[in-house]
Design an enzyme around this catalytic site. Sequence first.
Site: not given
Ligand code: GAR
Length: 191
Positions: A106, A147
């Site tokens: 997260h 979460d």
């Molecule tokens: C990441 O920053 C992850 O922490 C977040 O989505 C992004 C995905 O990036 N996750 C959440 O917000 C979950 N609640 P990516 O597709 O480039 O890996």
Amino acid sequence: MCIKRIAVFASGNGTNAQRIAEYFKNNKDIEISLILSNKPGAGVLERAEKLGIKSFVFNKNDFKKGQEVDVLLQQYGIDFIVLAGFLWLVPAFLIDKFPNKIINIHPALLPKYGGKGMYGMNVHRAVIENNEKESGISIHYVNNKYDEGQIIFQAKFDIDKGETPDSLANKIHKLEYEHFPKIIEKEILKL
Ligand code: GAR
């Protein structure tokens, strides 16, 4: 140790999924065997293809009822599940089948800025709007609430003057790339 197989669930761009796959590429004991997404056309699917990792898209009904996803996880002998930018709540049957074997990353310091709708840029915008002094990442076990599972690891940094949601997102991603694969490795060694 016999080979441990990971499935990565991702809804978006998939840079974390790619980073994880690259980290374990030459590891004989741990393999990213499957990438699963709820979003047709998500960037993560193209990344999976380039990485030579099998990927599948499922819809909400498949996911909730479990059949298709469950069959895939069994077929590929999956031992551990990683959520890397995955936006749906994980159904109870999966949590029961993989106790403490599903982890999520997260992009904030939980318990702050968690819950339904709190993902990606929504989180970074809220952190900036609230003039927070720091932000960071949380890696946690997944339970049946958004979460709220037990936190395994956090890393944080001070927010600079003039920080924007975009600059914050960049810093968070860097931190994620540095720590997420290592934490996954540690968790797998416990299996
Ligand atoms: C990441 O920053 C992850 O922490 C977040 O989505 C992004 C995905 O990036 N996750 C959440 O917000 C979950 N609640 P990516 O597709 O480039 O890996």
